[in-house]
Design a protein around this motif. Structure first.
Motif, PDB file in Angstrom:
ATOM      1  N   ALA A 148      23.837   3.581   5.812  1.00 23.17           N
ATOM      2  CA  ALA A 148      22.675   2.952   6.457  1.00 23.17           C
ATOM      3  C   ALA A 148      21.388   3.734   6.190  1.00 23.17           C
ATOM      4  O   ALA A 148      20.308   3.161   6.179  1.00 23.17           O
ATOM      5  N   PHE A 149      21.505   5.044   5.933  1.00 21.25           N
ATOM      6  CA  PHE A 149      20.290   5.828   5.702  1.00 21.25           C
ATOM      7  C   PHE A 149      19.557   5.339   4.464  1.00 21.25           C
ATOM      8  O   PHE A 149      18.369   4.974   4.518  1.00 21.25           O
ATOM      9  N   LEU A 150      20.288   5.289   3.336  1.00 18.62           N
ATOM     10  CA  LEU A 150      19.639   4.889   2.086  1.00 18.62           C
ATOM     11  C   LEU A 150      19.153   3.432   2.181  1.00 18.62           C
ATOM     12  O   LEU A 150      18.108   3.081   1.649  1.00 18.62           O
ATOM     13  N   ALA A 151      19.923   2.607   2.907  1.00 17.65           N
ATOM     14  CA  ALA A 151      19.560   1.194   3.036  1.00 17.65           C
ATOM     15  C   ALA A 151      18.255   1.022   3.813  1.00 17.65           C
ATOM     16  O   ALA A 151      17.464   0.129   3.527  1.00 17.65           O
ATOM     17  N   SER A 152      18.025   1.891   4.786  1.00 20.53           N
ATOM     18  CA  SER A 152      16.803   1.773   5.587  1.00 20.53           C
ATOM     19  C   SER A 152      15.611   2.445   4.918  1.00 20.53           C
ATOM     20  O   SER A 152      14.461   2.164   5.270  1.00 20.53           O
ATOM     21  N   ALA A 153      15.869   3.358   3.976  1.00 19.76           N
ATOM     22  CA  ALA A 153      14.789   4.151   3.381  1.00 19.76           C
ATOM     23  C   ALA A 153      13.655   3.318   2.779  1.00 19.76           C
ATOM     24  O   ALA A 153      12.480   3.636   2.980  1.00 19.76           O
ATOM     25  N   PRO A 154      13.939   2.208   2.060  1.00 22.52           N
ATOM     26  CA  PRO A 154      12.819   1.446   1.492  1.00 22.52           C
ATOM     27  C   PRO A 154      11.857   0.939   2.572  1.00 22.52           C
ATOM     28  O   PRO A 154      10.664   0.786   2.321  1.00 22.52           O
ATOM     29  N   MET A 155      12.402   0.672   3.758  1.00 21.52           N
ATOM     30  CA  MET A 155      11.585   0.141   4.840  1.00 21.52           C
ATOM     31  C   MET A 155      10.791   1.223   5.556  1.00 21.52           C
ATOM     32  O   MET A 155       9.613   1.080   5.825  1.00 21.52           O
ATOM     33  N   VAL A 156      11.472   2.325   5.885  1.00 24.19           N
ATOM     34  CA  VAL A 156      10.871   3.262   6.840  1.00 24.19           C
ATOM     35  C   VAL A 156      10.319   4.545   6.209  1.00 24.19           C
ATOM     36  O   VAL A 156       9.497   5.223   6.821  1.00 24.19           O
ATOM     37  N   TRP A 157      10.757   4.886   4.991  1.00 22.00           N
ATOM     38  CA  TRP A 157      10.296   6.152   4.405  1.00 22.00           C
ATOM     39  C   TRP A 157       9.012   5.902   3.619  1.00 22.00           C
ATOM     40  O   TRP A 157       8.961   6.025   2.411  1.00 22.00           O
ATOM     41  N   GLN A 158       7.963   5.541   4.311  1.00 24.47           N
ATOM     42  CA  GLN A 158       6.680   5.281   3.660  1.00 24.47           C
ATOM     43  C   GLN A 158       5.983   6.610   3.404  1.00 24.47           C
ATOM     44  O   GLN A 158       5.707   7.359   4.337  1.00 24.47           O
ATOM     45  N   VAL A 159       5.699   6.874   2.121  1.00 23.84           N
ATOM     46  CA  VAL A 159       5.147   8.184   1.782  1.00 23.84           C
ATOM     47  C   VAL A 159       3.625   8.186   1.973  1.00 23.84           C
ATOM     48  O   VAL A 159       2.908   7.360   1.414  1.00 23.84           O
ATOM     49  N   VAL A 162       0.831  -1.204   0.000  1.00 20.62           N
ATOM     50  CA  VAL A 162       0.000   0.000   0.000  1.00 20.62           C
ATOM     51  C   VAL A 162       0.866   1.254   0.000  1.00 20.62           C
ATOM     52  O   VAL A 162       0.547   2.245  -0.647  1.00 20.62           O
ATOM     53  N   LEU A 163       1.967   1.197   0.718  1.00 19.67           N
ATOM     54  CA  LEU A 163       2.811   2.374   0.913  1.00 19.67           C
ATOM     55  C   LEU A 163       4.142   2.180   0.197  1.00 19.67           C
ATOM     56  O   LEU A 163       4.689   1.079   0.179  1.00 19.67           O
ATOM     57  N   GLN A 164       4.627   3.259  -0.393  1.00 22.84           N
ATOM     58  CA  GLN A 164       5.892   3.168  -1.117  1.00 22.84           C
ATOM     59  C   GLN A 164       6.867   4.215  -0.626  1.00 22.84           C
ATOM     60  O   GLN A 164       6.494   5.149   0.078  1.00 22.84           O
ATOM     61  N   SER A 165       8.109   4.047  -1.056  1.00 18.65           N
ATOM     62  CA  SER A 165       9.181   4.933  -0.623  1.00 18.65           C
ATOM     63  C   SER A 165       9.840   5.536  -1.864  1.00 18.65           C
ATOM     64  O   SER A 165       9.700   4.988  -2.961  1.00 18.65           O
ATOM     65  N   PRO A 166      10.579   6.626  -1.720  1.00 22.56           N
ATOM     66  CA  PRO A 166      11.317   7.141  -2.883  1.00 22.56           C
ATOM     67  C   PRO A 166      12.229   6.079  -3.485  1.00 22.56           C
ATOM     68  O   PRO A 166      12.452   6.065  -4.686  1.00 22.56           O
ATOM     69  N   VAL A 167      12.744   5.166  -2.642  1.00 20.88           N
ATOM     70  CA  VAL A 167      13.611   4.102  -3.160  1.00 20.88           C
ATOM     71  C   VAL A 167      13.094   2.752  -2.696  1.00 20.88           C
ATOM     72  O   VAL A 167      12.381   2.668  -1.706  1.00 20.88           O
ATOM     73  N   ALA A 168      13.462   1.704  -3.437  1.00 24.44           N
ATOM     74  CA  ALA A 168      13.011   0.350  -3.092  1.00 24.44           C
ATOM     75  C   ALA A 168      14.174  -0.618  -3.255  1.00 24.44           C
ATOM     76  O   ALA A 168      15.271  -0.218  -3.632  1.00 24.44           O
ATOM     77  N   LEU A 169      13.923  -1.891  -2.931  1.00 24.79           N
ATOM     78  CA  LEU A 169      14.944  -2.931  -3.106  1.00 24.79           C
ATOM     79  C   LEU A 169      14.625  -3.730  -4.357  1.00 24.79           C
ATOM     80  O   LEU A 169      13.475  -4.073  -4.598  1.00 24.79           O
ATOM     81  N   ASP A 170      15.682  -4.048  -5.152  1.00 26.92           N
ATOM     82  CA  ASP A 170      15.433  -4.960  -6.269  1.00 26.92           C
ATOM     83  C   ASP A 170      15.648  -6.397  -5.786  1.00 26.92           C
ATOM     84  O   ASP A 170      15.901  -6.629  -4.604  1.00 26.92           O
ATOM     85  N   ALA A 171      15.574  -7.354  -6.719  1.00 26.69           N
ATOM     86  CA  ALA A 171      15.615  -8.768  -6.325  1.00 26.69           C
ATOM     87  C   ALA A 171      16.948  -9.138  -5.657  1.00 26.69           C
ATOM     88  O   ALA A 171      17.033 -10.137  -4.948  1.00 26.69           O
ATOM     89  N   ASP A 172      18.005  -8.325  -5.911  1.00 30.88           N
ATOM     90  CA  ASP A 172      19.305  -8.618  -5.291  1.00 30.88           C
ATOM     91  C   ASP A 172      19.539  -7.808  -4.022  1.00 30.88           C
ATOM     92  O   ASP A 172      20.648  -7.829  -3.476  1.00 30.88           O
ATOM     93  N   GLY A 173      18.544  -7.064  -3.594  1.00 26.44           N
ATOM     94  CA  GLY A 173      18.707  -6.253  -2.391  1.00 26.44           C
ATOM     95  C   GLY A 173      19.372  -4.917  -2.657  1.00 26.44           C
ATOM     96  O   GLY A 173      19.712  -4.186  -1.718  1.00 26.44           O
ATOM     97  N   GLN A 174      19.605  -4.595  -3.949  1.00 25.94           N
ATOM     98  CA  GLN A 174      20.199  -3.292  -4.268  1.00 25.94           C
ATOM     99  C   GLN A 174      19.123  -2.209  -4.235  1.00 25.94           C
ATOM    100  O   GLN A 174      17.957  -2.473  -4.523  1.00 25.94           O
ATOM    101  N   ILE A 175      19.549  -0.968  -3.890  1.00 26.58           N
ATOM    102  CA  ILE A 175      18.604   0.137  -3.817  1.00 26.58           C
ATOM    103  C   ILE A 175      18.315   0.649  -5.226  1.00 26.58           C
ATOM    104  O   ILE A 175      19.244   0.943  -5.991  1.00 26.58           O
ATOM    105  N   VAL A 176      17.021   0.730  -5.580  1.00 29.47           N
ATOM    106  CA  VAL A 176      16.638   1.227  -6.902  1.00 29.47           C
ATOM    107  C   VAL A 176      15.552   2.290  -6.728  1.00 29.47           C
ATOM    108  O   VAL A 176      14.879   2.345  -5.690  1.00 29.47           O
ATOM    109  N   PRO A 177      15.369   3.168  -7.719  1.00 24.26           N
ATOM    110  CA  PRO A 177      14.352   4.220  -7.604  1.00 24.26           C
ATOM    111  C   PRO A 177      12.948   3.638  -7.540  1.00 24.26           C
ATOM    112  O   PRO A 177      12.669   2.591  -8.115  1.00 24.26           O
ATOM    113  N   GLN A 178      12.055   4.296  -6.790  1.00 25.89           N
ATOM    114  CA  GLN A 178      10.649   3.911  -6.812  1.00 25.89           C
ATOM    115  C   GLN A 178       9.814   5.175  -7.023  1.00 25.89           C
ATOM    116  O   GLN A 178       9.473   5.503  -8.149  1.00 25.89           O
TER     117      GLN A 178
END
Lengths: 486, 311
Positions: free
Chosen positions: A121-132, A27-43
């Motif tokens: 660690a900031f960018l790594a946590s963003a997909p989890m916690v930065w729910q817009v 339901v909620l998304q972040s500016p960035v997300a994780l791809d299938a390899d756990g890398q940070i990608v734009p969302q």
């Protein structure tokens, strides 16, 4: 789909738990997300830049609207992060955002985040916690956003159409969604708390899937007809902590002796069964892969290690201040699965002269003394993580912050040098980072602060009518699942 | 008049009892180790600011009397506060779950009464016969099985294999049939035994022998003498059993994934969700008090001796 307990709050600030994030992620998304390899990608961001090591600038998509039809603004995005820093919100995600100094909407479709110090660690946590979420909604409900009374509005592929703590949650495809439409139009999420009832519900086809499978019951699940149950390396780490502040355990030879005397394989079998992978160090396998690549075992096999060997344990203990052994009291939660494992450990330690007095404590009393770091000697912990970045885990296990009450540094090892190394590891990238992390893990192993045990596998069970590419980094399960005939 | 006096006296006692109950519960929760912080902080290490904010918000640093008074003064105005863990008003949490629990309890009560009383009477009347022995044996078996074991057996047999009933959750009445049976079988066995004992005792009375001697029909004897006279002990035990259904169906709720009050109570106690626990304990108190009151009123109605103050 079923969860093992009710998803209670659809907002990471007050619903940072497995069942709730399971629903939030669709339901909620972040500016960035994780791809299938756990890398940070734009969302929700098209791209981001890092003009200085401690500044991130996110360029947002301009075509995103919330499920109620209102366009997403840079103010919404900025506030959605900023609110976690407000003590009045008392956000459960605040601990992952301690590095954030400030957030601001720096353009019509641009958000700038300033950090107090450079950290990956900031960018790594963003997909989890930065729910817009919409700023107006979050501002009006600092304490009860995401409850059944208030609800939640997001930009994701699904929107919440019914939310009850008793009847479950209904999600429907969000017609305003900016991305590809999910294959499944409507998802109902129910809570089935009894593990056997859950298995029967899946087996009978009245529930189509779950990711909440007790690893110790794995065989019963994989044997079910009409249901496809798969396991994959989970992002969690079980270990035994050794409190270096304890008068006996402060001696490194005692700690090494204990590390030699613990049969880690037996502990794993007793607690989780087959569905786990032996651990060489305190970092989870997915995080090791993300840092070192697929050859991570070349690094971990070079770390100092203490194979199960009672003779080696005895000779280590002989070098300590307590060559004849000693007595030690170990508290454990009377309701936990680790009770059997602690019995086995106590038996092994007894053969080298360390007499362990096991002291059962009611579950809530155990947790409250553990989190206050009172009466710590040795104990088993199993911690789960959300990102592929070691920067999420290292501060928990090794820093002076983690050693304070409510922190996860149960070894209580804290030195200014280790703090400095962890801070450095958080800020670096590339090979320089690998070197520092290897140095840290070498010190952890050499000092025998923790006895690494295993990483429990995570599982997914789906009725054969459905299929999905689901792995350790999948967050939005419902979009990842499709009917087989489509 | 007797009934009105009885009810009035009981109501005053009930208010005092509930007050003591609320104080005791609050004190026990405050004394037991741990606090609601764990549930409030989630699965991640918390910052000191978050911990401080939470402690201030939920008055965790205030002395016990202050906290209790804060709760009581709000509760007296009908405001039972907000759940600490799920942040939903306690009243709406309870009202969502009351339906589940009441439906389950009523259905279980029907099963208990419909099985327990006829079986007990039948056994009592044919004392020592084959029917009596079979009923006694079966009731012993049901008495010995824990309800969650019965629940799993029913679930496997009737929901998975035969597919007559749904496996989990709430919905129409069919969702409640298996849970009600699982819940009711044990207590129905208790009721059977009590009814049998009462029927035996009444059956040996001279007035029954005399009634038989007068040539009254079996139905007449049952209606006028046996049922009415064996009703008192049966009413007592039935009232307590049904009050128990409304408050103590935890294991069955768990097995059938029914979101009732029992599972909520266990969950709230573990998480130290004090507002929810308080409201639930008070509700249970009210249920038990009302059930006892109804039983006593029924006594008065059933037994003319009590009604006329002679017993």
């Amino acid at each position: 789909m079923a969860t093992s307990s009710q998803a209670d709050v659809l907002d990471i600030a007050h619903g940072f738990n497995g069942p709730s994030t399971f629903v939030q992620s669709s339901v909620l998304q972040s500016p960035v997300a994780l791809d299938a390899d756990g890398q940070i990608v734009p969302q929700l961001a098209k791209a981001w830049t890092q003009p200085t090591p401690d500044t991130y600038v996110f360029e947002l998509r301009d075509d995103v609207v919330f499920s109620d039809g209102t366009p997403m603004t840079a103010e919404d995005v900025a506030f959605s992060l900023e609110r976690h820093l407000d003590p009045a919100v008392a956000s459960q995600a605040a601990g992952l955002l301690t590095a954030v100094e400030s957030v601001r909407a720096s353009g019509k479709h641009e958000v700038t985040v300033d950090l107090k110090f450079p950290t990956q660690a900031f960018l790594a946590s963003a997909p989890m916690v930065w729910q817009v979420v919409p700023k107006s909604l979050a501002e009006a409900h600092p304490q009860d956003l995401g409850t059944p009374e208030v609800g939640v509005i997001g930009t994701g592929p699904y929107k919440v159409t019914k939310f009850s703590l008793t009847d479950g949650i209904v999600l429907e495809a969000n017609s305003e969604y900016w991305g590809p439409k999910p294959a499944i139009e409507r998802v109902k999420v129910v809570a089935i708390t009894d593990p056997e009832a859950m298995r029967l519900a899946i087996s009978s086809g009245s529930v189509d899937g779950t990711s909440f499978i007790p690893p110790e019951d794995a065989r019963k699940w994989t044997d079910m007809k009409g249901v496809d149950t798969r396991f994959f390396a989970g992002n969690s780490i079980a270990s035994i902590y050794l409190n270096v502040q304890d008068p006996h355990l402060s001696d490194v030879h005692v700690r090494r002796a204990i590390a030699h005397a613990v049969n880690t394989e037996a502990v794993q079998r007793l607690v989780v069964g087959d569905q786990a992978q032996p651990a060489q160090t305190i970092v989870t396998v997915p995080q090791l892969k993300a840092l070192y690549g697929d050859d991570f075992e070349e690094v971990t096999s070079d770390l100092p290690s203490y194979p199960y060997d009672l003779d080696a344990a005895k000779s280590e203990l002989a070098k300590s201040e307590f060559p004849d052994g000693f007595e030690m009291t170990v508290n454990y939660s009377s309701g936990s699965e680790s009770a059997d494992a602690l019995q086995a450990i106590a038996a092994d330690l007894s053969t080298i002269g360390i007499e362990v007095v096991l002291n059962p404590v009611p579950d809530d009393a155990y947790w409250s003394t553990l989190m206050r770091h009172e009466d710590l000697t040795i104990g088993i912990t199993d911690l789960g993580y959300g990102s592929a970045d070691v920067g999420e885990l290292l501060p928990d296990f090794l820093t002076s912050t983690g050693a304070k009450a409510e922190g996860f540094n149960f070894s209580q090892y804290s030195t200014p040098e280790m703090d400095a190394k962890v801070t450095e590891a958080l800020s670096l990238t590339g090979d320089a980072r690998k070197l520092v992390v290897t140095d840290i893990l070498t010190e952890v192993a050499d000092q025998a602060l923790y006895v690494p045990l295993y990483s429990t596998n995570a599982g997914i069970a789906l009725n054969e009518r459905y299929a999905g590419d689901i792995g350790v980094w999948t967050r939005d399960y419902f979009s990842a699942i499709r009917p087989v005939d489509q | 008049m007797v009934v009105v006096k009885l009810v009035a006296r009981r109501l005053i006692a009930a208010v005092l009892l509930l007050l003591v109950l609320s104080l005791l519960t609050y004190a026990l929760l405050a004394l037991s180790p741990g606090g609601p912080e764990r549930a409030l902080l989630g699965d991640r290490p918390a910052t000191p600011e978050t911990i401080a904010a939470i402690r201030a918000q939920f008055l965790l640093d205030e002395p016990f009397p202050v906290r209790y008074w804060h709760w009581l003064s709000q509760a007296l105005t009908g405001d039972f506060g907000t759940s600490i863990t799920v942040r939903q008003p306690v009243i709406s949490m309870l009202s969502e779950r009351v339906n589940v629990t009441v439906t389950l309890a009523l259905l279980a009560a029907v099963v208990t009464l419909a099985v327990g009383i006829p079986a007990g009477l039948a056994a009592g009347i044919r004392r020592g016969g084959r029917l009596d022995r079979s009923i006694t044996l079966v009731s012993l078996v049901f008495l010995s099985f824990p309800p969650f074991a019965i629940a799993l057996v029913l679930l496997y047999g009737f929901a998975i294999q035969l597919r007559w009933f749904p496996v989990y959750g709430t919905g129409d009445l069919s969702h409640y049939v298996l849970p009600a049976i699982a819940l009711a079988l044990g207590p129905a066995a208790v009721l059977t035994r009590h009814t049998r004992a009462a029927a035996l005792q009444v059956g040996e009375q001279d007035y029954i022998t005399f009634a038989r001697a007068r040539g009254l029909s079996r139905f007449g004897i049952w209606e006028s003498y046996l049922l009415r006279n064996s009703a008192l002990p049966v009413l007592t035990i039935a009232g307590l059993i049904i009050a128990g259904y409304l408050t103590g169906a935890v294991f069955v709720e768990q097995a059938f994934s029914l979101p009732g009050l029992g599972s909520l109570l266990v969950q709230s106690v573990t998480q130290k969700d004090i507002p929810v626990v308080q409201a639930l304990v008070l509700l249970s108190g009210v249920v038990v008090i009302v059930a006892n009151l109804l039983v006593d009123v029924a006594y008065v109605i059933v037994n003319p001796q009590i009604r006329q103050g002679r017993a």
